[in-house]
Design an enzyme around this catalytic site. Structure first.
Site, PDB file in Angstrom:
ATOM      1  N   GLN A 139       0.855  -1.189   0.250  1.00 33.13           N
ATOM      2  CA  GLN A 139      -0.146  -0.017   0.029  1.00 33.13           C
ATOM      3  C   GLN A 139       0.836   1.332  -0.027  1.00 33.13           C
ATOM      4  OE1 GLN A 139      -3.022   0.547  -0.234  1.00 33.13           O
ATOM      5  NE2 GLN A 139      -3.897  -1.348  -0.566  1.00 33.13           N
ATOM      6  N   SER A 140       1.973   1.289  -0.650  1.00 32.72           N
ATOM      7  CA  SER A 140       2.766   2.366  -0.781  1.00 32.72           C
ATOM      8  C   SER A 140       2.031   3.719  -1.453  1.00 32.72           C
ATOM      9  CB  SER A 140       3.919   1.922  -1.625  1.00 32.72           C
ATOM     10  OG  SER A 140       4.681   3.217  -2.172  1.00 32.72           O
ATOM     11  N   ASN A 141       2.293   4.709  -0.896  1.00 27.53           N
ATOM     12  CA  ASN A 141       1.714   6.070  -1.276  1.00 27.53           C
ATOM     13  C   ASN A 141       2.637   6.396  -2.314  1.00 27.53           C
ATOM     14  OD1 ASN A 141      -0.666   6.299   0.457  1.00 27.53           O
ATOM     15  ND2 ASN A 141       0.778   6.492   2.202  1.00 27.53           N
ATOM     16  N   ALA A 168       4.586   4.759  -4.087  1.00 24.80           N
ATOM     17  CA  ALA A 168       4.669   3.917  -5.505  1.00 24.80           C
ATOM     18  C   ALA A 168       3.444   4.584  -6.251  1.00 24.80           C
ATOM     19  CB  ALA A 168       4.141   2.335  -5.312  1.00 24.80           C
TER      20      ALA A 168
END
Ligand SMILES: *Cc1c(COP(=O)(O)O)cnc(C)c1O
Length: 336
Positions: free
Chosen positions: A75-77, A79
């Protein structure tokens, strides 16, 4: 210091608002709390990585890149904002996503940031936990280069001296807003992870001689490690800016008491912070970063760390889209 000499591609809606939080301040009964809305940078639901990407993507374009690679947690913001920036600039994007939480929920794997990664057309591959993700990414970039692609790699969180320039810029922007509002700020507090945000801010604040204490609330590493990461990056950022030695080690302060069980795993205090901000100010925090930062702010207020009447700015670094990837931690079915 001359930020204007670095190539920059405009991606963010700037300046972001600086607003008072009167109901939250009253509820906590301590200092006057203000919020710097970097959750409102605009690109694909916003967040702090967009400021870094203005400088990183400009460098990618200067190098003629036709594909950018980066890495992060599922859930990388970061990325997601990289995928969005690449889409906007017509560059391909390839993401390596690391499973750091072990969550198997559908929403965690496919909703929130992951949904947006897909909508922006990024290609995605996955990794198990515990690898050197930057090394994994460089190996994949070499494969693209062997195929003749011009690949530009962005480290996790966009945290290198180029990315940190985005938060030097934020420091300058905030100082200007403080002057415009006649606001004498006593503290700035924010969530700190891959260190670029805090490193850029402390470099900008120090270069301007602002004399406003900055406190990073950690989301992963222990305090010593976090401060060392921030300081090392700040030193390099100051060198890049032409003001070497401007950052003092003592000015780099992190409090890592609010991590809970680990990165990406919300603690009770994380969920309480989400609840308080949503109910008093209709501000949405995210369960991985900004709510851990806010949990630190709330607890330190309760402990009397900030004097009544002091003015504290909470820098909201974004990430609320991740809430939909974490629906399993909120007891929605019982309430809706
Ligand atoms: C990445 C991120 C942070 C941490 O910023 P760093 O520069 O990595 O320290 C804080 N909040 C949110 C929402 C983020 O996505």
């Amino acid at each position: 210091m001359n930020l204007a000499k670095f190539p920059r591609t405009r991606l963010a809606h700037l300046p972001t608002p600086l607003e008072p939080l009167p109901r939250l301040s009253a509820a906590l009964g301590g200092p006057e709390i203000w919020i710097k809305r970097d959750d409102c940078t605009g690109l694909s639901t916003g967040g702090n990585k967009t400021r870094k990407l203005e400088f990183l993507m400009a460098e990618a374009q200067q190098q003629g890149a036709d594909i950018v690679l980066t890495q992060g947690a599922t859930q990388s913001n970061h990325a997601r904002q990289t995928a969005a920036a690449a889409a906007k600039l017509g560059i391909d994007c390839h993401l390596l996503l690391e499973d750091r939480t072990g969550y198997n929920h559908e929403n965690y794997k496919y909703n929130g940031n992951v949904l947006l990664d897909v909508l922006h057309g990024a290609s995605i591959e996955h990794r198990g936990p515990g690898l050197d993700m930057n090394a994994e990414m460089e190996a994949v970039a070499e494969k693209f280069r062997a195929e003749g692609r011009i690949a530009y790699t962005i480290p996790g969180g966009g945290s290198n001296p180029t990315g940190a320039l985005g938060y030097v810029n934020c420091a300058l922007e905030m100082l200007g807003q403080f002057v415009d509002l006649g606001l004498n700020v006593d503290h700035i507090v924010h969530a700190t992870g891959s260190a670029g945000t805090q490193a850029g801010l402390i470099t900008g604040l120090s270069a301007m001689n602002a004399d406003i204490p900055l406190l990073g609330i950690g989301v992963r590493a222990p305090k010593d490690k976090q401060e060392e990461n921030v300081y090392n990056l700040a030193v390099k950022t100051a060198e890049k800016l032409g003001c070497p030695g401007v950052v003092a080690r003592d000015d780099v302060v992190a409090n890592c008491d609010y991590v809970g069980e680990g990165y990406g795993l919300p603690a009770e205090s994380t969920l309480e912070a989400i609840d308080i901000f949503a109910r008093t100010e209709a501000v949405l925090l995210d369960p991985v970063y900004s709510a851990k930062g806010a949990a630190g702010l709330i607890d330190l207020i309760r402990k009397g760390h900030f004097a009544k009447g002091e003015k504290v700015v909470f820098l909201h670094t974004g990430g609320a889209i991740g809430l939909t990837g974490y629906s399993h931690v909120f007891d929605v079915a019982a309430k809706a």
